[in-house]
Write a protein that holds these residues in place. Sequence first.
Motif, PDB file in Angstrom:
ATOM      1  N   VAL A 172     -57.568 -21.650 -63.924  1.00  0.00           N
ATOM      2  CA  VAL A 172     -57.539 -20.853 -62.691  1.00  0.00           C
ATOM      3  C   VAL A 172     -58.650 -21.234 -61.705  1.00  0.00           C
ATOM      4  N   LYS A 173     -59.894 -21.270 -62.161  1.00  0.00           N
ATOM      5  CA  LYS A 173     -61.035 -21.536 -61.286  1.00  0.00           C
ATOM      6  C   LYS A 173     -61.532 -22.968 -61.462  1.00  0.00           C
ATOM      7  N   GLY A 174     -61.789 -23.641 -60.320  1.00  0.00           N
ATOM      8  CA  GLY A 174     -62.286 -25.006 -60.360  1.00  0.00           C
ATOM      9  C   GLY A 174     -63.789 -25.085 -60.210  1.00  0.00           C
ATOM     10  N   TRP A 175     -64.312 -26.292 -60.292  1.00  0.00           N
ATOM     11  CA  TRP A 175     -65.748 -26.503 -60.126  1.00  0.00           C
ATOM     12  C   TRP A 175     -65.984 -27.885 -59.512  1.00  0.00           C
ATOM     13  N   GLY A 176     -67.196 -28.129 -59.080  1.00  0.00           N
ATOM     14  CA  GLY A 176     -67.516 -29.422 -58.474  1.00  0.00           C
ATOM     15  C   GLY A 176     -67.919 -29.289 -57.022  1.00  0.00           C
ATOM     16  N   HIS A 177     -67.901 -30.408 -56.304  1.00  0.00           N
ATOM     17  CA  HIS A 177     -68.403 -30.454 -54.932  1.00  0.00           C
ATOM     18  C   HIS A 177     -67.604 -29.580 -53.972  1.00  0.00           C
ATOM     19  N   CYS A 178     -66.325 -29.375 -54.267  1.00  0.00           N
ATOM     20  CA  CYS A 178     -65.471 -28.608 -53.354  1.00  0.00           C
ATOM     21  C   CYS A 178     -65.476 -27.112 -53.658  1.00  0.00           C
ATOM     22  N   TYR A 179     -66.296 -26.692 -54.613  1.00  0.00           N
ATOM     23  CA  TYR A 179     -66.276 -25.290 -55.036  1.00  0.00           C
ATOM     24  C   TYR A 179     -67.691 -24.731 -55.089  1.00  0.00           C
ATOM     25  N   THR A 180     -67.772 -23.413 -55.091  1.00  0.00           N
ATOM     26  CA  THR A 180     -69.082 -22.779 -55.198  1.00  0.00           C
ATOM     27  C   THR A 180     -69.673 -23.005 -56.588  1.00  0.00           C
ATOM     28  N   ARG A 181     -68.820 -23.189 -57.574  1.00  0.00           N
ATOM     29  CA  ARG A 181     -69.290 -23.483 -58.938  1.00  0.00           C
ATOM     30  C   ARG A 181     -69.521 -24.985 -59.065  1.00  0.00           C
ATOM     31  N   GLN A 182     -70.753 -25.376 -59.261  1.00  0.00           N
ATOM     32  CA  GLN A 182     -71.068 -26.795 -59.352  1.00  0.00           C
ATOM     33  C   GLN A 182     -70.867 -27.345 -60.765  1.00  0.00           C
ATOM     34  N   PHE A 183     -70.958 -26.477 -61.763  1.00  0.00           N
ATOM     35  CA  PHE A 183     -70.844 -26.913 -63.153  1.00  0.00           C
ATOM     36  C   PHE A 183     -69.741 -26.136 -63.850  1.00  0.00           C
ATOM     37  N   ILE A 184     -69.118 -26.777 -64.815  1.00  0.00           N
ATOM     38  CA  ILE A 184     -68.022 -26.118 -65.521  1.00  0.00           C
ATOM     39  C   ILE A 184     -68.515 -24.916 -66.320  1.00  0.00           C
ATOM     40  N   SER A 185     -69.796 -24.904 -66.667  1.00  0.00           N
ATOM     41  CA  SER A 185     -70.349 -23.767 -67.412  1.00  0.00           C
ATOM     42  C   SER A 185     -70.377 -22.493 -66.568  1.00  0.00           C
ATOM     43  N   SER A 186     -70.073 -22.619 -65.269  1.00  0.00           N
ATOM     44  CA  SER A 186     -69.971 -21.435 -64.407  1.00  0.00           C
ATOM     45  C   SER A 186     -68.535 -20.928 -64.325  1.00  0.00           C
ATOM     46  N   CYS A 187     -67.596 -21.672 -64.907  1.00  0.00           N
ATOM     47  CA  CYS A 187     -66.193 -21.259 -64.879  1.00  0.00           C
ATOM     48  C   CYS A 187     -65.956 -20.162 -65.918  1.00  0.00           C
ATOM     49  N   PRO A 188     -65.106 -19.196 -65.601  1.00  0.00           N
ATOM     50  CA  PRO A 188     -64.874 -18.072 -66.517  1.00  0.00           C
ATOM     51  C   PRO A 188     -64.300 -18.501 -67.861  1.00  0.00           C
ATOM     52  N   CYS A 189     -63.273 -19.366 -67.852  1.00  0.00           N
ATOM     53  CA  CYS A 189     -62.606 -19.783 -69.089  1.00  0.00           C
ATOM     54  C   CYS A 189     -62.318 -21.278 -69.025  1.00  0.00           C
ATOM     55  N   TRP A 190     -62.806 -22.017 -70.017  1.00  0.00           N
ATOM     56  CA  TRP A 190     -62.598 -23.461 -69.992  1.00  0.00           C
ATOM     57  C   TRP A 190     -62.571 -24.054 -71.395  1.00  0.00           C
ATOM     58  N   LEU A 191     -62.075 -25.272 -71.469  1.00  0.00           N
ATOM     59  CA  LEU A 191     -61.920 -25.971 -72.741  1.00  0.00           C
ATOM     60  C   LEU A 191     -62.692 -27.279 -72.738  1.00  0.00           C
ATOM     61  N   GLU A 192     -63.156 -27.647 -73.911  1.00  0.00           N
ATOM     62  CA  GLU A 192     -63.775 -28.943 -74.128  1.00  0.00           C
ATOM     63  C   GLU A 192     -62.966 -29.645 -75.224  1.00  0.00           C
ATOM     64  N   VAL A 193     -62.338 -30.763 -74.875  1.00  0.00           N
ATOM     65  CA  VAL A 193     -61.520 -31.512 -75.827  1.00  0.00           C
ATOM     66  C   VAL A 193     -62.266 -32.781 -76.198  1.00  0.00           C
ATOM     67  N   ILE A 194     -62.614 -32.907 -77.468  1.00  0.00           N
ATOM     68  CA  ILE A 194     -63.394 -34.045 -77.957  1.00  0.00           C
ATOM     69  C   ILE A 194     -62.474 -34.909 -78.812  1.00  0.00           C
ATOM     70  N   PHE A 195     -62.271 -36.153 -78.400  1.00  0.00           N
ATOM     71  CA  PHE A 195     -61.347 -37.054 -79.070  1.00  0.00           C
ATOM     72  C   PHE A 195     -62.039 -37.845 -80.173  1.00  0.00           C
ATOM     73  N   ASN A 196     -61.323 -38.067 -81.241  1.00  0.00           N
ATOM     74  CA  ASN A 196     -61.818 -38.872 -82.346  1.00  0.00           C
ATOM     75  C   ASN A 196     -61.710 -40.333 -81.949  1.00  0.00           C
ATOM     76  N   ASN A 197     -62.866 -41.022 -81.858  1.00  0.00           N
ATOM     77  CA  ASN A 197     -62.849 -42.416 -81.400  1.00  0.00           C
ATOM     78  C   ASN A 197     -62.718 -43.385 -82.554  1.00  0.00           C
TER      79      ASN A 197
END
Length: 215
Positions: A190-215
Amino acid sequence: YSLFPPLFSSAPADCPDSVPSSTETGGTNCLAPGGLSDSQVLQEPGDRSHWCVVAYWEEKTRVGRLYSVQEPSLDIFYDLPQGNGFCLGQLNSDNKSQLVQKVRSKIGYGIQLTKEVDGVWVYNRSSYPIFIKSATLDNPDSRTLLVHKVFPGFSIKAFDYEKAYSLQRPNDHEFMQQPWTGFTVQISFVKGWGHCYTRQFISSCPCWLEVIFNN
């Protein structure tokens, strides 16, 4: 992201499986009983039983355990009737923020992760946009990775294995041993982050995922 081994040996008594979280957010998080510990996932790079692990975050706090993915496709959703896979609504969250609760209620059918021959695709099954940042979605020479907006009903190849391996430098031992260096995708609901948003970091987003791939 970095791994700090001392934290494994200095976990507090009331959190026996305490592990380091991302350096962006800091701190440690207790795992749910019976959950797959971070140390088990991250300290076994040769294990091919899973192709990725998923962590769910609410702002700066990780909620629940790491979810290990073995099947080629995974649904990540909020309510049980809306899929078969990683149900975020079943995780215990102490977050009282009205914004977090509002965004949680909008996750709905969420997303689907699918591992294909050419990479990993993310399909937005929800009724609201999702936002994705991945090293393989942008120019490898770019200093700042762009955050890509994916509308409901659309999909995007969020991770390309061939491009990911090309990002590593010759004899880059750290890259091969630390899967989150180039093998991580971040997704917010729902909520974005980055230069185009008031939230500069994803840690400011209400709900988010971190997907870590097995290399």
